[in-house]
Design a protein around this motif. Structure first.
Motif, PDB file in Angstrom:
ATOM      1  N   ALA A 207     -27.682  17.249 -67.297  1.00  0.00           N
ATOM      2  CA  ALA A 207     -26.870  16.096 -66.880  1.00  0.00           C
ATOM      3  C   ALA A 207     -25.460  16.167 -67.463  1.00  0.00           C
ATOM      4  O   ALA A 207     -24.773  15.156 -67.582  1.00  0.00           O
ATOM      5  N   ALA A 208     -25.023  17.372 -67.844  1.00  0.00           N
ATOM      6  CA  ALA A 208     -23.687  17.566 -68.429  1.00  0.00           C
ATOM      7  C   ALA A 208     -22.895  18.549 -67.572  1.00  0.00           C
ATOM      8  O   ALA A 208     -23.451  19.263 -66.734  1.00  0.00           O
ATOM      9  N   LEU A 209     -21.577  18.588 -67.794  1.00  0.00           N
ATOM     10  CA  LEU A 209     -20.710  19.529 -67.083  1.00  0.00           C
ATOM     11  C   LEU A 209     -21.112  20.969 -67.415  1.00  0.00           C
ATOM     12  O   LEU A 209     -21.148  21.839 -66.551  1.00  0.00           O
ATOM     13  N   TYR A 210     -21.426  21.213 -68.700  1.00  0.00           N
ATOM     14  CA  TYR A 210     -21.857  22.538 -69.131  1.00  0.00           C
ATOM     15  C   TYR A 210     -23.371  22.525 -69.336  1.00  0.00           C
ATOM     16  O   TYR A 210     -23.892  21.651 -70.018  1.00  0.00           O
ATOM     17  N   LYS A 211     -24.056  23.482 -68.736  1.00  0.00           N
ATOM     18  CA  LYS A 211     -25.523  23.451 -68.714  1.00  0.00           C
ATOM     19  C   LYS A 211     -26.157  24.062 -69.955  1.00  0.00           C
ATOM     20  O   LYS A 211     -27.310  23.789 -70.252  1.00  0.00           O
ATOM     21  N   ARG A 240     -27.217  17.340 -76.829  1.00  0.00           N
ATOM     22  CA  ARG A 240     -28.002  17.533 -75.600  1.00  0.00           C
ATOM     23  C   ARG A 240     -27.791  16.384 -74.635  1.00  0.00           C
ATOM     24  O   ARG A 240     -27.775  15.230 -75.028  1.00  0.00           O
ATOM     25  N   MET A 241     -27.661  16.734 -73.338  1.00  0.00           N
ATOM     26  CA  MET A 241     -27.496  15.697 -72.311  1.00  0.00           C
ATOM     27  C   MET A 241     -28.431  16.029 -71.156  1.00  0.00           C
ATOM     28  O   MET A 241     -28.031  16.584 -70.146  1.00  0.00           O
ATOM     29  N   ASP A 242     -29.708  15.745 -71.371  1.00  0.00           N
ATOM     30  CA  ASP A 242     -30.710  15.927 -70.323  1.00  0.00           C
ATOM     31  C   ASP A 242     -31.263  14.568 -69.912  1.00  0.00           C
ATOM     32  O   ASP A 242     -31.220  14.188 -68.755  1.00  0.00           O
ATOM     33  N   THR A 352     -49.087   9.763 -62.556  1.00  0.00           N
ATOM     34  CA  THR A 352     -50.121  10.548 -63.241  1.00  0.00           C
ATOM     35  C   THR A 352     -50.165  10.106 -64.695  1.00  0.00           C
ATOM     36  O   THR A 352     -49.275   9.383 -65.148  1.00  0.00           O
ATOM     37  N   GLU A 353     -51.183  10.522 -65.435  1.00  0.00           N
ATOM     38  CA  GLU A 353     -51.200  10.173 -66.858  1.00  0.00           C
ATOM     39  C   GLU A 353     -50.912  11.398 -67.699  1.00  0.00           C
ATOM     40  O   GLU A 353     -51.060  12.533 -67.237  1.00  0.00           O
ATOM     41  N   GLY A 354     -50.456  11.157 -68.926  1.00  0.00           N
ATOM     42  CA  GLY A 354     -50.115  12.253 -69.821  1.00  0.00           C
ATOM     43  C   GLY A 354     -48.964  11.855 -70.738  1.00  0.00           C
ATOM     44  O   GLY A 354     -48.730  10.672 -70.978  1.00  0.00           O
ATOM     45  N   THR A 355     -48.245  12.863 -71.213  1.00  0.00           N
ATOM     46  CA  THR A 355     -47.117  12.637 -72.125  1.00  0.00           C
ATOM     47  C   THR A 355     -45.805  12.764 -71.350  1.00  0.00           C
ATOM     48  O   THR A 355     -45.652  13.679 -70.534  1.00  0.00           O
ATOM     49  N   VAL A 356     -44.877  11.852 -71.608  1.00  0.00           N
ATOM     50  CA  VAL A 356     -43.551  11.935 -70.962  1.00  0.00           C
ATOM     51  C   VAL A 356     -42.810  13.135 -71.550  1.00  0.00           C
ATOM     52  O   VAL A 356     -42.471  13.153 -72.736  1.00  0.00           O
ATOM     53  N   ARG A 357     -42.599  14.139 -70.708  1.00  0.00           N
ATOM     54  CA  ARG A 357     -41.958  15.384 -71.168  1.00  0.00           C
ATOM     55  C   ARG A 357     -40.468  15.418 -70.857  1.00  0.00           C
ATOM     56  O   ARG A 357     -39.695  16.055 -71.558  1.00  0.00           O
ATOM     57  N   ASP A 358     -40.067  14.773 -69.762  1.00  0.00           N
ATOM     58  CA  ASP A 358     -38.647  14.831 -69.377  1.00  0.00           C
ATOM     59  C   ASP A 358     -38.325  13.661 -68.452  1.00  0.00           C
ATOM     60  O   ASP A 358     -39.191  13.186 -67.707  1.00  0.00           O
ATOM     61  N   ILE A 359     -37.088  13.183 -68.545  1.00  0.00           N
ATOM     62  CA  ILE A 359     -36.544  12.196 -67.610  1.00  0.00           C
ATOM     63  C   ILE A 359     -35.180  12.731 -67.215  1.00  0.00           C
ATOM     64  O   ILE A 359     -34.267  12.773 -68.040  1.00  0.00           O
ATOM     65  N   ASN A 360     -35.052  13.185 -65.988  1.00  0.00           N
ATOM     66  CA  ASN A 360     -33.829  13.882 -65.564  1.00  0.00           C
ATOM     67  C   ASN A 360     -32.681  12.884 -65.368  1.00  0.00           C
ATOM     68  O   ASN A 360     -32.620  12.168 -64.368  1.00  0.00           O
ATOM     69  N   GLY A 361     -31.769  12.868 -66.346  1.00  0.00           N
ATOM     70  CA  GLY A 361     -30.654  11.928 -66.323  1.00  0.00           C
ATOM     71  C   GLY A 361     -29.719  12.131 -65.151  1.00  0.00           C
ATOM     72  O   GLY A 361     -29.145  11.177 -64.617  1.00  0.00           O
ATOM     73  N   SER A 437     -36.401  18.070 -78.522  1.00  0.00           N
ATOM     74  CA  SER A 437     -36.139  17.144 -77.417  1.00  0.00           C
ATOM     75  C   SER A 437     -35.935  15.717 -77.900  1.00  0.00           C
ATOM     76  O   SER A 437     -35.439  14.877 -77.179  1.00  0.00           O
ATOM     77  N   HIS A 438     -36.344  15.431 -79.129  1.00  0.00           N
ATOM     78  CA  HIS A 438     -36.201  14.066 -79.647  1.00  0.00           C
ATOM     79  C   HIS A 438     -34.927  13.892 -80.472  1.00  0.00           C
ATOM     80  O   HIS A 438     -34.609  12.796 -80.887  1.00  0.00           O
ATOM     81  N   THR A 439     -34.213  14.975 -80.750  1.00  0.00           N
ATOM     82  CA  THR A 439     -32.935  14.850 -81.449  1.00  0.00           C
ATOM     83  C   THR A 439     -31.847  15.381 -80.528  1.00  0.00           C
ATOM     84  O   THR A 439     -32.002  16.428 -79.899  1.00  0.00           O
ATOM     85  N   LEU A 440     -30.745  14.638 -80.451  1.00  0.00           N
ATOM     86  CA  LEU A 440     -29.692  15.010 -79.510  1.00  0.00           C
ATOM     87  C   LEU A 440     -28.676  15.969 -80.112  1.00  0.00           C
ATOM     88  O   LEU A 440     -28.092  16.779 -79.414  1.00  0.00           O
ATOM     89  N   VAL A 441     -28.452  15.882 -81.432  1.00  0.00           N
ATOM     90  CA  VAL A 441     -27.413  16.701 -82.059  1.00  0.00           C
ATOM     91  C   VAL A 441     -27.948  18.116 -82.284  1.00  0.00           C
ATOM     92  O   VAL A 441     -28.941  18.321 -82.987  1.00  0.00           O
ATOM     93  N   ALA A 442     -27.296  19.092 -81.648  1.00  0.00           N
ATOM     94  CA  ALA A 442     -27.727  20.487 -81.785  1.00  0.00           C
ATOM     95  C   ALA A 442     -26.963  21.205 -82.892  1.00  0.00           C
ATOM     96  O   ALA A 442     -27.528  22.036 -83.603  1.00  0.00           O
TER      97      ALA A 442
END
Length: 448
Positions: A207-211, A240-242, A352-361, A437-442
């Motif tokens: 979801a960013a200009l640079y992938k 991270r901007m996903d 479906t059921e399970g763990t939330v792995r991604d939400i495409n911003g 995936s739970h921390t944004l600062v790389a």
């Protein structure tokens, strides 16, 4: 001195433009003594051939000097700071960070932009507050910084006029994604603010200009080189901007979430960005010896209520009625009494059921954009009430059929295609093994 066609040819043939060449080009742009076709040709030559660091530095400086450059009282030496984000989904950091920095004794003359394409704009968010005026005169900026410590305003006619002209033509000539042109545009405006320190939030992800991280780091280094070259202590945070930042996307919804954050109830990912960037600025300006020490002070300014008081004072200084500012900052505010609420809300449920792995911003932002939350061309009106609330978060275990997203919309109604797009933005499955995936600062990039 070379003529404009000779300058274009020089760059087209891959030669390095000197300071005089670049000064002549920017002067011609600002004084309108160059044809749009020639400016477009030069932009395309720069896009194709690139620029070496000295050219980018010269371009940035000449753009900065194309209009007014702010000057501050001597007693503000060392405390005039700002941040810039390369744009994201749900990125409301400025609304929390500017008043938090002001509460820590800084002066923050934040010049922000409007949303374009899928990214939201800070000015649009603030304009969802009735009466908020983003266009202050230089005198009003000085008065607001003196009394409050921060203001968030739009670019004035007299500030970096070359950028306004070039940006419009970059859009028209498909040269927006040029590293030297991006660098010149961003850093010239920050240079005109006469800052002591600047932190850049450079985003990467779908979801960013640079992938990817490598290309974001290349941009960060270009921006830092130009900023430090102008005498501004410049650092960068690669983030991270996903997934959307926080739980709310859309102008008035993001104002509500920012106010909740300023009341000490902010989502962890948003607060991670606020405290990291604030901590870096405090360290770079020499007020603290480490980034973590600065982050702690920023966090305390938010949780202790000092940042909220600054935001309330900033709203009043920028035209919001006292009663409106007070109501929004009340401990348990009824936000929709003041901020426009969309006519319709629709909840989408997990399939479906399970763990939330991604939400495409990116998908979320694109659908909201079509529903009226964003603009395709500069100057287009937007609907401040359109947006979405995430009802689940990454790593959460969900059952099938539970609400995961609430879309706020007016007309037109959501099409079945848009509903499918949104449903496909949610990935539910087996738990992820990675923790990043739970921390944004790389990564943090500090000035050398």
């Amino acid at each position: 001195m070379l003529s404009i066609p000779e300058l274009i040819k020089k760059k087209r043939d891959g030669q390095t433009l000197n300071d005089d060449d670049i000064r002549a080009f920017i002067n011609a742009v600002t004084s309108a003594t160059i044809q749009d076709s020639q400016t477009g040709a030069m932009l395309m030559a720069i896009w194709q051939k690139g620029m070496v660091a000295t050219e980018t530095q010269s371009l940035t400086r000449e753009m900065m000097l194309s209009g007014d450059v702010m000057s501050w009282p001597k007693e503000w030496a060392g405390i005039v700071v700002d941040k810039h984000s390369t744009g994201g989904v749900g990125d409301k950091v400025s609304l929390v960070l500017a008043p938090a920095l002001a509460a820590c004794g800084y002066k923050v003359p934040m010049i922000s932009g409007r949303g374009l394409a899928h990214t939201g704009g800070t000015l649009d968010k603030l304009e969802s507050i009735p009466g908020f005026n983003v266009y202050l005169t230089a005198t009003q900026v000085m008065e607001t910084l003196s009394s409050v410590g921060c203001c968030i305003v739009g670019q004035t006619e007299s500030l970096v006029p070359a950028d306004r002209i070039l940006y419009a033509l970059r859009d028209a000539t498909s040269t927006v994604d040029s590293l030297p042109l991006i660098t010149g545009s961003i850093i010239s405006k920050k240079g005109a603010e006469s800052l002591n320190a600047l932190v850049l939030d450079v985003k990467f992800g779908h979801a960013a200009l640079y992938k990817d991280l490598a290309s974001a780091k290349e941009l960060a280094h270009s921006l830092m080189t130009a900023g430090n070259g102008l005498g501004i202590c410049t650092g960068a945070v690669l983030t991270r901007m996903d997934v959307p930042i926080g739980r709310r996307v859309g102008n008035s919804l993001e104002v509500m979430e920012s106010l909740e954050a300023l009341k000490g109830r902010g989502p962890p990912d948003l607060m991670e960005l606020v405290t990291t960037q604030g901590g870096m600025l405090m360290m770079m300006s020499g007020k603290v010896s480490s980034q973590s020490e600065g982050s702690k002070l920023i966090s305390e300014a938010v949780t202790g209520g000092a940042a909220l008081s600054k935001f309330q004072a900033m709203m009043k200084a920028q035209g919001v009625a006292n009663e409106v500012a007070q109501s929004l900052c009340a401990a348990h505010a009824d936000y929709h009494r003041i901020l426009r609420k969309a006519e319709h809300q629709m909840e989408l449920k997990t399939q479906t059921e399970g763990t939330v792995r991604d939400i495409n911003g990116m998908v979320l932002a694109e659908v909201l954009h079509k529903l009226g939350a964003g603009r395709t061309k500069a100057g287009e009106p937007i609907n401040h009430s359109v947006g979405a609330e995430l009802l689940v978060s990454l790593g959460q275990n969900v059952k099938k059929g539970v609400p995961w997203l609430c879309v706020h919309y007016e007309r037109p109604a959501l099409s079945s295609d848009q509903i499918n797009q949104l449903q496909n933005a949610l990935t539910v499955g087996a738990p992820r093994n990675d923790t990043h995936s739970h921390t944004l600062v790389a990564e943090l990039l500090l000035p050398q």
